[in-house]
Design a protein around this motif. Structure first.
Motif, mmCIF file in Angstrom:
data_model
loop_
_atom_site.group_PDB
_atom_site.id
_atom_site.type_symbol
_atom_site.label_atom_id
_atom_site.label_comp_id
_atom_site.label_asym_id
_atom_site.label_seq_id
_atom_site.Cartn_x
_atom_site.Cartn_y
_atom_site.Cartn_z
ATOM 1 N N ALA A 102 -10.109 1.129 -7.825
ATOM 2 C CA ALA A 102 -11.036 0.794 -6.957
ATOM 3 C C ALA A 102 -10.066 0.050 -5.692
ATOM 4 N N ILE A 103 -10.230 0.327 -4.527
ATOM 5 C CA ILE A 103 -9.573 0.043 -3.241
ATOM 6 C C ILE A 103 -10.671 -0.639 -2.268
ATOM 7 N N SER A 104 -10.390 -1.944 -1.927
ATOM 8 C CA SER A 104 -11.490 -2.416 -1.358
ATOM 9 C C SER A 104 -11.002 -2.236 0.363
ATOM 10 N N VAL A 105 -12.070 -2.016 0.986
ATOM 11 C CA VAL A 105 -11.968 -1.804 2.519
ATOM 12 C C VAL A 105 -12.720 -2.468 3.444
ATOM 13 N N SER A 106 -12.662 -2.521 4.741
ATOM 14 C CA SER A 106 -13.348 -3.174 5.434
ATOM 15 C C SER A 106 -14.891 -2.755 5.985
ATOM 16 N N SER A 107 -15.177 -1.547 5.464
ATOM 17 C CA SER A 107 -16.564 -0.872 5.709
ATOM 18 C C SER A 107 -16.731 0.166 4.736
ATOM 19 N N GLY A 108 -17.833 0.829 4.711
ATOM 20 C CA GLY A 108 -18.179 2.063 4.047
ATOM 21 C C GLY A 108 -17.415 3.066 4.987
ATOM 22 N N THR A 109 -17.782 3.167 6.158
ATOM 23 C CA THR A 109 -16.979 4.090 7.002
ATOM 24 C C THR A 109 -15.609 4.306 6.814
#
Ligand SMILES: *Cc1c(COP(=O)(O)O)cnc(C)c1O
Length: 381
Positions: A63-70
């Motif tokens: 799992a890689i967290s990012v700043s938005s779903g987009t």
């Protein structure tokens, strides 16, 4: 076109019952305050912990967290090597971000029709739209109902296509006992405050594929490889990192996800029971093999009713409601870029004219459900 998506920029009148509402408690406040007090606001242990918990919850390796779903969807399109000249089949009946992620990489979204029951992409129509240029299918688990994953995986395998899951609306939903996000090459989740759980802004890529995971980790961090020095960049990357306050909120929210989903299912059931007898609308349909994760509660008005008049009447009574979704292929910028004029996707267009999202959140009370339902029944007379 008062689409639901406008809510972020349009100043909405204040309604006593909000369209959506995040559930925050003392554990959330404490977690965020803890990060602030620690002084470590980025690139720390909270993001790693949130990723570890999310991978375990969905049942995937990475799992890689990012700043938005987009951002999650964009990185997946990049990581799969989709670019100019490639076609990606995607439903039109979705949030604009699905197709945007394809357009960012100069690939062409090929819009497909939806199933009349679940409003998810129709596998038969997907098959019809495959050409020698088709590189991938982007499926969307619309409103929290899982797409037809058996059929989609079958098509992807047979034609050698990549399969991306836009599961931004479906955290916790299951298809034949398996969680969405674990199908296809990879999935993208989103944590905007109207989603089932929130980090403010935020998103998460989930995958079993170590190559996709490593590439997405590099791309979200300005293209730095795992082994790179801080100022060495292997790829053209982005700053799509999730900050530590948001990640800490993700950990405490995810700890309560089962409670959130159960509360949402109870609210949905109250709506369905109250609205079941009305012949001017149809309530959402959940397939027997599906475990729904309720994102929004959307009814479909009968043919002949003017949805926008219904919304206006409800708003006059102080109850908000939204048309949901507006078809992506008819958005002004897509018309301009790709030449759609209306009429290309009759099923999608017909359904999108009649769908109506009602106020929906974890803690909507029975009396409020009754108030909304009674108001809707009057407005749709
Ligand atoms: C919410 C959502 C996204 C991504 O939203 P962000 O606001 O970028 O986090 C993408 N696709 C769908 C279908 C969504 O509902």
């Amino acid at each position: 076109m008062a689409a639901a998506n406008d809510s972020r920029k349009r100043a909405m009148p204040e309604f006593s019952i909000p369209m959506s509402s995040a559930e925050l408690d003392e554990s959330d406040y404490q977690a965020v305050m803890g990060v602030l007090r620690s002084g470590r606001l980025a690139l720390g242990g909270q993001a790693l912990e949130f990723e570890r918990q999310m991978a375990a919850y969905v049942g995937v390796r990475h799992a890689i967290s990012v700043s938005s779903g987009t951002a999650a969807l964009h990185l997946l399109v990049r990581a799969l090597g989709i670019g100019a000249g490639d076609e990606v089949i995607v439903p039109s009946f979705t949030f604009a971000a699905s197709a945007n992620a394809i357009l960012y990489e100069r690939a062409t979204p090929v819009f497909c029709e939806i199933e009349p029951q679940t409003y998810n992409l129709d596998p038969d129509d997907v098959r019809r739209r495959i050409t020698p240029r088709t590189k991938a299918i982007m499926a969307v688990d619309v409103f929290g109902h899982p797409a037809d994953w058996d059929a989609l995986q079958d098509i992807a395998e047979r034609y050698g296509l990549a399969l991306i899951d836009d599961c931004c609306e479906a955290l916790g939903a299951e298809y034949r006992g398996r969680k969405v996000g674990s199908f296809g090459a990879a999935g993208a989740f989103a944590f905007y405050p109207n989603k089932q759980m929130t980090t403010g802004e935020g998103g998460m890529i989930v995958t079993d594929d170590a190559r996709i995971a490593a590439l997405c980790r590099a791309l979200r961090n300005q293209g730095r490889g795992q082994m790179s020095a801080w100022l060495e960049h292997e790829h053209l990357g982005y700053n799509y990192r999730l900050d530590e306050m948001s990640a800490a909120l993700g950990v405490t929210q995810l700890a309560r996800i089962e409670t959130f989903l159960a509360k949402r299912a109870a609210v949905a059931q109250m709506y369905t029971e109250r609205l079941a007898g009305l012949d001017m609308l149809r309530t959402p349909l959940v397939q027997p093999h599906a475990q729904m994760s309720w994102f929004v509660y959307v009814v479909t008005l009968a043919e002949g009713l003017d949805r926008d008049v219904v919304i206006a009447r409800m708003e006059q009574e102080g109850i908000p409601a939204r048309g949901y979704f507006f078809p992506t292929h008819l958005q002004p910028y897509i018309r301009q870029m790709l030449g759609y004029r209306g009429g290309e996707l009759p099923l999608t267009e017909g359904i999108a004219r009649r769908t109506l999202a009602l106020p929906f959140h974890n803690n909507l009370m029975a009396a409020q459900v009754e108030q909304v339902a009674a108001c809707l029944a009057r407005a749709a007379q």
